[in-house]
Each structure stands twice: as structure tokens, then as C-alpha cells.
Design a protein around this motif. Structure first.
Motif, PDB file in Angstrom:
ATOM      1  N   PHE A  75       0.815  -1.211   0.000  1.00  0.00           N
ATOM      2  CA  PHE A  75       0.000   0.000   0.000  1.00  0.00           C
ATOM      3  C   PHE A  75       0.856   1.272   0.000  1.00  0.00           C
ATOM      4  O   PHE A  75       0.597   2.212   0.746  1.00  0.00           O
ATOM      5  CB  PHE A  75      -0.965  -0.003   1.199  1.00  0.00           C
ATOM      6  N   SER A  76       1.881   1.284  -0.835  1.00  0.00           N
ATOM      7  CA  SER A  76       2.776   2.443  -0.905  1.00  0.00           C
ATOM      8  C   SER A  76       2.713   3.159  -2.248  1.00  0.00           C
ATOM      9  O   SER A  76       3.388   4.168  -2.445  1.00  0.00           O
ATOM     10  CB  SER A  76       4.223   1.998  -0.636  1.00  0.00           C
ATOM     11  N   PRO A  78      -0.220   4.628  -4.177  1.00  0.00           N
ATOM     12  CA  PRO A  78      -1.659   4.910  -4.292  1.00  0.00           C
ATOM     13  C   PRO A  78      -2.057   5.378  -5.694  1.00  0.00           C
ATOM     14  O   PRO A  78      -1.256   5.948  -6.440  1.00  0.00           O
ATOM     15  CB  PRO A  78      -1.879   6.019  -3.263  1.00  0.00           C
ATOM     16  N   ALA A  86      -7.096   3.502  -3.936  1.00  0.00           N
ATOM     17  CA  ALA A  86      -6.664   4.774  -3.360  1.00  0.00           C
ATOM     18  C   ALA A  86      -5.460   4.619  -2.432  1.00  0.00           C
ATOM     19  O   ALA A  86      -4.674   5.561  -2.263  1.00  0.00           O
ATOM     20  CB  ALA A  86      -7.823   5.426  -2.614  1.00  0.00           C
ATOM     21  N   HIS A  87      -5.315   3.440  -1.840  1.00  0.00           N
ATOM     22  CA  HIS A  87      -4.202   3.208  -0.918  1.00  0.00           C
ATOM     23  C   HIS A  87      -3.113   2.340  -1.544  1.00  0.00           C
ATOM     24  O   HIS A  87      -2.161   1.959  -0.869  1.00  0.00           O
ATOM     25  CB  HIS A  87      -4.708   2.546   0.364  1.00  0.00           C
ATOM     26  N   PRO A 208      -5.766  -4.250   4.068  1.00  0.00           N
ATOM     27  CA  PRO A 208      -5.628  -2.799   4.300  1.00  0.00           C
ATOM     28  C   PRO A 208      -5.695  -2.452   5.773  1.00  0.00           C
ATOM     29  O   PRO A 208      -6.444  -3.091   6.522  1.00  0.00           O
ATOM     30  CB  PRO A 208      -6.803  -2.218   3.524  1.00  0.00           C
TER      31      PRO A 208
END
Length: 208
Positions: A75-76, A78, A86-87, A208
């Protein structure tokens, strides 16, 4: 003030209901990750590292080496304009891939460097992709896919790559052309590693 006396069976049912409610609260609390300074440390990220020379059956005399240093960073990356991403993705990763290819017939040596953007592991196997940043053998900006099998010393490690004998498509006129490699897409590790080797550290994909 008078107190309502409950029938013994009602008291038992009430006690059971209270215990069940307490258990449900405890279960839900345990399922939610702790936040802040008291949170448990995260598991070590998935990774692949090492350097090896492969035996490519279609050019057995050539010296082809892959050096990989890749680590998951979930999740780096986005995608702000895509709500579902989005993440970023749980397979987001960083690192480098270096390729060296010496052609036996001419002595010519080609090099390529690429920046890792995706990594996923499954036991001793990993697939990763990287964007070519410098090269005299692959187009700059191309995404390449690699697969690695870590034998843990019980045989030969293996490595596969997304060009040469795989990932061929046809254009609108039926002529062959290189296919597009998506994130973490790579063939099976079809080449044995004859010198050096790789280490795959597997970690389950995070939520997430």
C-alpha cells in the motif's frame, strides 16, 4: 423498592446470554489490529535477494546473470483517482534488478537496470516486476517480469523472465509482437541457476 425475582431457568438463560455477549466483544476486539505505540510489530515483509547465472537453453553458451534486491512495501503506490486503489496494492514493492548478458559468439555484453514495483511470494516461489530505467538490451520504460524459485539448498534455484520465449502477442495484422507485462506477472521459473542463487522470504499478503 421491591425486586423482581427471576425464575431459575430465566436466570440461567440470562447468564448464558451475558457470557456469549462478553465472548463476542472479546473476539471482535482481538480481530481488530491494535493501534498506536502498543501495536504488535508487523511481520517481516516479503523479499527476494541474490545473484545468479542462469542456463538459458536457447543460448547455452551465453553468460546471463540476474541480481535481485526486492522488498514488499504494501500500500505504498496509491492511485488517488481510483477509489478501489486509493491506498495502493498489497503487492507494492521497491528494489532493483540488474541484468548482465554476455553473448558468447561476439563477446558483446549488455546491461539493464530496473526499479521493482511489485512483489508477491508463495512459499519458496516469488514473482516480481520492475520498470527498466537504464539499458542497452531492453527498452527503457518497459515493465519486465521475473519469477524465482528458492530450493533452500535441496537442488538448483530457478529463474524465469518475461521475454525471449514467452509473452508473445499478435498485432492487428497478425504479426507477432511482445505482450504487455502487468504488475507481478511472470512465467514459471523455467531456467536453472548454475552459479549463485536466491533467497525468497515468504510473507502472506496483508489486508488494508
Amino acid at each position: 423498592m421491591s425486586r423482581t425475582r427471576l425464575h431459575p431457568r430465566v436466570r440461567v438463560r440470562t447468564a448464558i446470554a451475558a457470557a456469549a455477549a462478553a465472548l463476542a466483544v472479546t473476539t471482535v476486539t482481538a480481530a481488530v489490529p491494535a493501534q498506536g505505540a502498543d501495536a504488535a510489530p508487523h511481520a517481516r515483509p516479503a523479499s527476494v535477494s541474490g545473484s545468479g547465472r542462469i542456463l538459458f537453453d536457447y543460448a547455452p553458451d551465453d553468460e546471463i546473470r540476474f541480481t535481485i534486491d526486492a522488498r514488499a512495501v504494501p500500500f505504498s503506490r496509491p492511485f488517488p483517482d481510483v477509489p478501489a486503489l486509493a491506498h495502493g496494492l498489497p503487492t507494492d514493492a521497491r528494489g532493483t534488478v540488474t541484468i548482465s548478458h554476455r553473448v558468447a559468439a561476439t563477446g558483446q555484453v549488455g546491461h539493464a537496470e530496473a526499479a521493482v514495483d511489485c512483489l508477491v511470494t508463495g512459499g519458496p516461489v516469488a514473482t516480481l516486476t520492475a520498470i527498466v530505467t537504464r539499458s542497452d538490451v531492453r527498452p527503457v520504460g518497459e515493465r519486465i517480469g521475473l519469477s524465482v524459485y528458492d530450493s533452500h539448498g535441496k537442488g538448483k534455484d530457478r529463474l524465469g523472465f518475461s521475454w525471449g520465449v514467452v509473452n508473445t502477442d499478435l498485432d492487428s495484422e497478425g504479426r507477432p509482437r511482445p505482450g504487455i507485462t502487468g504488475t507481478c506477472m511472470a512465467p514459471a521459473p523455467f531456467n536453472p541457476v548454475v552459479e549463485g542463487g536466491y533467497h525468497v522470504h515468504h510473507t502472506e499478503l496483508p489486508t488494508p
